[in-house]
Enzyme design. Structure first.
Site, mmCIF file in Angstrom:
data_model
loop_
_atom_site.group_PDB
_atom_site.id
_atom_site.type_symbol
_atom_site.label_atom_id
_atom_site.label_comp_id
_atom_site.label_asym_id
_atom_site.label_seq_id
_atom_site.Cartn_x
_atom_site.Cartn_y
_atom_site.Cartn_z
ATOM 1 C CB SER A 129 -4.397 -2.795 -1.355
ATOM 2 O OG SER A 129 -3.753 -2.705 -2.619
ATOM 3 C CG HIS B 273 0.547 -2.516 0.241
ATOM 4 N ND1 HIS B 273 0.700 -3.970 -0.118
ATOM 5 C CD2 HIS B 273 -0.537 -2.129 -0.696
ATOM 6 C CE1 HIS B 273 -0.351 -4.319 -1.259
ATOM 7 N NE2 HIS B 273 -1.061 -3.033 -1.435
#
Length: 417
Positions: free
Chosen positions: A96, A119
Site C-alpha cells: 500500500s 492497490h
C-alpha cells in the site's frame, strides 16, 4: 551509538525509529508498522526528525502494511527532498502506502523472501449520496496520481499501473524487480523478525501466495528518480496533500500605524527631524496634532507640478497600444514555438517507429515522455534500430483487458490505504 527513538504516544506505539552515530555520515531509519497518525505518530513528526539528520547516507528499512495515503505522500516527499543518498531496503513487506514511499529512494533493494503490494486508494466515508460521489471522485484522482508515480519511476504507463492497482497486485522480490518497482534483490535471507507479522485479512489476497500472477509483469526500464517539476505525479500528490493541511492563522499584524489604538507616540528622533525640516524652533511647544498641521501647511505652500520622470538609460518607453501589440506578438511566438516543439517530438517518435526502435503502440508514451523530459530524446535516439519488426506480424502478450466484474471488490469493510 546515539539512538533517537520516539516514545509511545497516548494513542499508540511509534511506527518508526531513527538511529545515527554521533558525528557519523550515515543513519538508519526504520518504518516497521502501520503508518497512521490516528493510531500512532503523525508523519509531520517523522518529517521533522528526518530533516534533522545531517548525514550523507540514509538506510531506510521497511516492513509495513502501509497506512494513510497522505502520511505516505508526505514521507515520500521528505525523502525526495533530503540531500542524503537514500537506500531503501524492504525487510519484510512494503504494501500500500509503503510501496510508493520507497520509490523516492535513490535505490530500492528487496530482501530475499520479501513482498510488495500495490492497490487502489480506499477510505471509510459517511454521508449522503453527494458526499459519497465526492469521496469516490477524490479517491479516483488520488489513485491515478499514485499510478503516475509508479510509472514515472518504474516505466510503463499510468494506465497499466492503474490496472494492476485495481487488481490488488502482489509481487515477490524478483517480480518487483522485473516490474521496475525495485532495483535489485539482496542475496541475503531476510531476518526472522522481519518476516510479515501483520494481519493481512483486510486485503483481497492477504499475501503473494494467495494472489494471482502480477498483472503488470513486463520488463520495465527503471528510471533514476522522481521529479518535483510542475505537472509531475509527485508534485501533483504533494499539492493534493497540501490542500488537506489546515492553513495556520496569520501572524498578528505589526501595529506600527501611529493613528491606531494602543500604539506608541511618535519617536523623539522623528519628531526632531520634522521640526528641523519644517523650520519649527525647538522652543515651540507643539503636540502631534500641531506638528501634523505644520506639515499640511508646508505641503500646501509648495504647489509644484511634478515633471515626468525621465527614462533610465537603456529603457524603451512604449505607449499602451505598442505594449499590447508586443504582448500579442510574444504570445503568438510562444504558441508557434510550442507547436514546433510538438511537431519535432512527433517526428522523432514517428521516425523511431518507422525504423523499428519502438513499437507503434508505444508512440503516445514516447511523445508524452519527450514532452515531460526533453532529455529522453537521447535515450530514444540510442535505441537500436530493428528491435521491433516493422511489418505487422500480430501481437502476443501484454496486459489482458479486464472487465468491470473482474476488477470489482466484494468486501464488507473498505480497505485502508
Amino acid at each position: 551509538m546515539t539512538i533517537t527513538m520516539l516514545k509511545p504516544s497516548d494513542q499508540g506505539a511509534p511506527w518508526y525509529r531513527m538511529e545515527a552515530a554521533a558525528g557519523g555520515t550515515a543513519a538508519d531509519v526504520y518504518i516497521y508498522d502501520m503508518i497512521d497518525s490516528w493510531w500512532g505518530i503523525s508523519a509531520s513528526t517523522f518529517v521533522r526528525d528526518l530533516e534533522a539528520l545531517d548525514v550523507e547516507t540514509i538506510n531506510l528499512r521497511v516492513n509495513s502494511p502501509g497506512g494513510s495515503v497522505y502520511d505516505g505522500v508526505a514521507i515520500m516527499n521528505a525523502l525526495h527532498r533530503h540531500p542524503a543518498n537514500v537506500i531503501a531496503t524492504v525487510d519484510g513487506l512494503a504494501a500500500s502506502a509503503a510501496s510508493f514511499i520507497i520509490q523516492a529512494a535513490d535505490e530500492v533493494v528487496m530482501g530475499r523472501g520479501t513482498e510488495l503490494m500495490i492497490h487502489e486508494a480506499s477510505s471509510i466515508g459517511w454521508g449522503n449520496a453527494a458526499d459519497m460521489l465526492e469521496m469516490a471522485a477524490h479517491l479516483d484522482r488520488l489513485s491515478g496520481t499514485i499510478a503516475g508515480i509508479y510509472a514515472e519511476r518504474a516505466g510503463g504507463t499510468a494506465e497499466e499501473w492503474r490496472t494492476a492497482m485495481q487488481a490488488e497486485t502482489w509481487y515477490t522480490a524478483d517480480e518487483a524487480v522485473k516490474a521496475g518497482l525495485a532495483d535489485r534483490v539482496d542475496g541475503k535471507t531476510a531476518e526472522p523478525d522481519a518476516k510479515n507479522r501483520f494481519d493481512l485479512s483486510v486485503f483481497a489476497h492477504a499475501g503473494r501466495r494467495n494472489a494471482p500472477a502480477p498483472a503488470v509483469n513486463t520488463s520495465h526500464e527503471r528510471r533514476p528518480g522522481l521529479s518535483l517539476t510542475n505537472g509531475s505525479p509527485l508534485a501533483t500528490a504533494a499539492h493534493m496533500v497540501a490542500k488537506t493541511i489546515p492553513t495556520p492563522p496569520a501572524e498578528p499584524k505589526d501595529n506600527t500605524n501611529p493613528q491606531e489604538k494602543g500604539t506608541d507616540t511618535m519617536s523623539e528622533a522623528l519628531t526632531q527631524g520634522l521640526r528641523e525640516r519644517l523650520g519649527i524652533p525647538a522652543a515651540a511647544n507643539l503636540d502631534d496634532a500641531g506638528l501634523l498641521a505644520a506639515v499640511d501647511e508646508a505641503l500646501a505652500e509648495q504647489e509644484v507640478t511634478p515633471a515626468p520622470a525621465a527614462a533610465a538609460p537603456g529603457t524603451v518607453v512604449l505607449d499602451a497600444a505598442q505594449y499590447d501589440d508586443l504582448v500579442s506578438n510574444a504570445a503568438q511566438g510562444r504558441e508557434a514555438r510550442q507547436q514546433q516543439l510538438t511537431d519535432n517530438r512527433t517526428a522523432m517518435v514517428n521516425a523511431a517507429v518507422e525504423d523499428g526502435r519502438i513499437a507503434p503502440a508505444r508512440r503516445e508514451h514516447w511523445v508524452n515522455a519527450l514532452a515531460a523530459d526533453p532529455g529522453m530524446a537521447e535515450t530514444l535516439a540510442g535505441l537500436e534500430k530493428g528491435l521491433v519488426p516493422v511489418d505487422a506480424v500480430g501481437y502476443v502478450g501484454g496486459i489482458a483487458e479486464s472487465t468491470d466484474e473482474d476488477r470489482s471488490y466484494n468486501h464488507i469493510f473498505p480497505k485502508e490505504s
